[in-house]
Write an enzyme that holds these catalytic residues in place. Structure first.
Site, mmCIF file in Angstrom:
data_model
loop_
_atom_site.group_PDB
_atom_site.id
_atom_site.type_symbol
_atom_site.label_atom_id
_atom_site.label_comp_id
_atom_site.label_asym_id
_atom_site.label_seq_id
_atom_site.Cartn_x
_atom_site.Cartn_y
_atom_site.Cartn_z
ATOM 1 N N ARG A 3 -16.569 37.345 3.412
ATOM 2 C CA ARG A 3 -16.121 36.574 2.251
ATOM 3 C C ARG A 3 -16.144 37.429 0.984
ATOM 4 O O ARG A 3 -17.082 38.204 0.770
ATOM 5 C CB ARG A 3 -16.991 35.318 2.070
ATOM 6 C CG ARG A 3 -16.851 34.361 3.229
ATOM 7 C CD ARG A 3 -17.317 32.959 2.922
ATOM 8 N NE ARG A 3 -17.366 32.193 4.164
ATOM 9 C CZ ARG A 3 -16.313 31.567 4.708
ATOM 10 N NH1 ARG A 3 -15.138 31.600 4.109
ATOM 11 N NH2 ARG A 3 -16.429 30.914 5.843
ATOM 12 N N ASP A 4 -15.098 37.255 0.183
ATOM 13 C CA ASP A 4 -15.013 37.973 -1.092
ATOM 14 C C ASP A 4 -16.141 37.497 -2.017
ATOM 15 O O ASP A 4 -16.444 36.313 -2.093
ATOM 16 C CB ASP A 4 -13.648 37.714 -1.750
ATOM 17 C CG ASP A 4 -13.333 38.721 -2.844
ATOM 18 O OD1 ASP A 4 -12.425 39.542 -2.649
ATOM 19 O OD2 ASP A 4 -14.010 38.678 -3.901
ATOM 20 N N ILE A 5 -16.768 38.427 -2.721
ATOM 21 C CA ILE A 5 -17.899 38.106 -3.594
ATOM 22 C C ILE A 5 -17.450 37.285 -4.810
ATOM 23 O O ILE A 5 -18.264 36.594 -5.426
ATOM 24 C CB ILE A 5 -18.604 39.417 -4.036
ATOM 25 C CG1 ILE A 5 -20.054 39.161 -4.431
ATOM 26 C CG2 ILE A 5 -17.846 40.122 -5.147
ATOM 27 C CD1 ILE A 5 -20.889 40.419 -4.568
ATOM 28 N N ASN A 11 -3.298 44.528 -1.804
ATOM 29 C CA ASN A 11 -3.040 45.296 -3.021
ATOM 30 C C ASN A 11 -3.068 46.777 -2.671
ATOM 31 O O ASN A 11 -3.947 47.227 -1.929
ATOM 32 C CB ASN A 11 -4.116 44.984 -4.068
ATOM 33 C CG ASN A 11 -4.061 43.539 -4.527
ATOM 34 O OD1 ASN A 11 -2.990 42.960 -4.648
ATOM 35 N ND2 ASN A 11 -5.223 42.951 -4.778
ATOM 36 N N GLU A 37 -8.612 47.861 -6.209
ATOM 37 C CA GLU A 37 -9.859 48.333 -6.819
ATOM 38 C C GLU A 37 -10.762 49.041 -5.826
ATOM 39 O O GLU A 37 -11.456 49.982 -6.191
ATOM 40 C CB GLU A 37 -10.600 47.152 -7.459
ATOM 41 C CG GLU A 37 -9.935 46.711 -8.752
ATOM 42 C CD GLU A 37 -10.523 45.441 -9.333
ATOM 43 O OE1 GLU A 37 -11.555 44.965 -8.826
ATOM 44 O OE2 GLU A 37 -9.921 44.924 -10.289
ATOM 45 N N VAL A 38 -10.777 48.576 -4.590
ATOM 46 C CA VAL A 38 -11.624 49.204 -3.566
ATOM 47 C C VAL A 38 -10.711 49.991 -2.629
ATOM 48 O O VAL A 38 -9.833 49.417 -1.974
ATOM 49 C CB VAL A 38 -12.433 48.155 -2.782
ATOM 50 C CG1 VAL A 38 -13.269 48.834 -1.707
ATOM 51 C CG2 VAL A 38 -13.332 47.356 -3.732
ATOM 52 N N HIS A 66 -7.584 46.664 2.800
ATOM 53 C CA HIS A 66 -8.070 45.331 3.153
ATOM 54 C C HIS A 66 -6.996 44.286 2.893
ATOM 55 O O HIS A 66 -6.216 44.406 1.948
ATOM 56 C CB HIS A 66 -9.333 44.989 2.342
ATOM 57 C CG HIS A 66 -9.198 45.203 0.869
ATOM 58 N ND1 HIS A 66 -9.300 46.444 0.289
ATOM 59 C CD2 HIS A 66 -8.951 44.341 -0.139
ATOM 60 C CE1 HIS A 66 -9.133 46.333 -1.019
ATOM 61 N NE2 HIS A 66 -8.906 45.067 -1.305
ATOM 62 N N HIS A 109 -6.458 40.331 1.845
ATOM 63 C CA HIS A 109 -7.076 39.138 1.271
ATOM 64 C C HIS A 109 -6.443 37.929 1.956
ATOM 65 O O HIS A 109 -5.227 37.747 1.870
ATOM 66 C CB HIS A 109 -6.768 39.009 -0.224
ATOM 67 C CG HIS A 109 -7.320 40.090 -1.097
ATOM 68 N ND1 HIS A 109 -8.398 39.883 -1.934
ATOM 69 C CD2 HIS A 109 -6.945 41.377 -1.288
ATOM 70 C CE1 HIS A 109 -8.655 41.003 -2.617
ATOM 71 N NE2 HIS A 109 -7.777 41.923 -2.244
HETATM 72 P P1 5GP Z 1 -8.714 44.773 -4.480
HETATM 73 O O1 5GP Z 1 -8.549 44.574 -5.965
HETATM 74 O O2 5GP Z 1 -9.140 46.186 -4.168
HETATM 75 O O3 5GP Z 1 -7.513 44.346 -3.696
HETATM 76 O O4 5GP Z 1 -9.852 43.778 -4.022
HETATM 77 C C1 5GP Z 1 -11.191 44.117 -3.949
HETATM 78 C C2 5GP Z 1 -11.951 42.825 -3.697
HETATM 79 O O5 5GP Z 1 -13.265 43.155 -3.300
HETATM 80 C C3 5GP Z 1 -12.074 41.935 -4.942
HETATM 81 O O6 5GP Z 1 -11.484 40.660 -4.670
HETATM 82 C C4 5GP Z 1 -13.575 41.833 -5.172
HETATM 83 O O7 5GP Z 1 -13.995 40.550 -5.590
HETATM 84 C C5 5GP Z 1 -14.149 42.192 -3.806
HETATM 85 N N1 5GP Z 1 -15.456 42.818 -3.874
HETATM 86 C C6 5GP Z 1 -15.846 43.815 -4.717
HETATM 87 N N2 5GP Z 1 -17.122 44.163 -4.476
HETATM 88 C C7 5GP Z 1 -17.560 43.371 -3.457
HETATM 89 C C8 5GP Z 1 -18.805 43.267 -2.764
HETATM 90 O O8 5GP Z 1 -19.779 43.976 -3.023
HETATM 91 N N3 5GP Z 1 -18.874 42.337 -1.763
HETATM 92 C C9 5GP Z 1 -17.821 41.530 -1.444
HETATM 93 N N4 5GP Z 1 -18.010 40.650 -0.457
HETATM 94 N N5 5GP Z 1 -16.625 41.619 -2.065
HETATM 95 C C10 5GP Z 1 -16.492 42.516 -3.066
#
Ligand code: 5GP
Ligand code: ZN
Length: 117
Positions: A32-34, A90, A98-99, A103, A105
């Site tokens: 689950r997303d945080i 993304n 961001e990560v 992945h 969503h």
């Molecule tokens: P992006 O912007 O890279 O597509 O999405 C990264 C997602 O990772 C974001 O929705 C963010 O809330 C989630 N996220 C960031 N850090 C953590 C974490 O430590 N744990 C979890 N479960 N999700 C995270």
């Protein structure tokens, strides 16, 4: 399997950082997303460290099948399959990734904003 010791999602996959995992096998992990943006917000990732879809190689092809099968199963489990959901990957700066561990969503449980972009 390739992992990156500095990668947040590699640490989550390995269990070094806590998360609410909803599925894991030898190839993929879902948690689950945080910071959920909807009642269901699950991240589905390859266990292998692949930074983004631009780095997805020929040998990675079977992983895509696993990811999309997991999406279907998780949507059913979450009870959002019938009403529908949004699946987002993304990628890069314009996609606001961001990560840097690729992945999907899986977002659902409410009607999404429309149009996208
Ligand atoms: P992006 O912007 O890279 O597509 O999405 C990264 C997602 O990772 C974001 O929705 C963010 O809330 C989630 N996220 C960031 N850090 C953590 C974490 O430590 N744990 C979890 N479960 N999700 C995270
Ligand atoms: Zn990683």
């Amino acid at each position: 399997m390739r992992t990156d010791p500095n990668c947040l999602f590699c640490k989550i996959i390995a269990g070094e950082i806590p998360s609410e995992k909803v599925y894991q096998d030898e190839v993929i992990t879902a948690f689950r997303d945080i910071n959920p943006v909807a009642p269901t917000h699950i991240l589905i990732v390859p266990n292998k460290h692949i930074p983004d879809n631009n780095a997805f190689s020929e040998e990675d092809k079977p992983i895509a099948g696993q990811l999309f099968t997991a999406v279907r199963q998780l949507a059913e489990q979450e009870g959002i399959a019938e009403d529908g959901y949004r699946l987002i990957m993304n990628t890069g700066p314009h996609g606001h990734q961001e990560v840097m561990h690729m992945h999907l969503h899986l977002i659902g449980g409410k009607s999404m904003q429309h149009p996208m972009g």
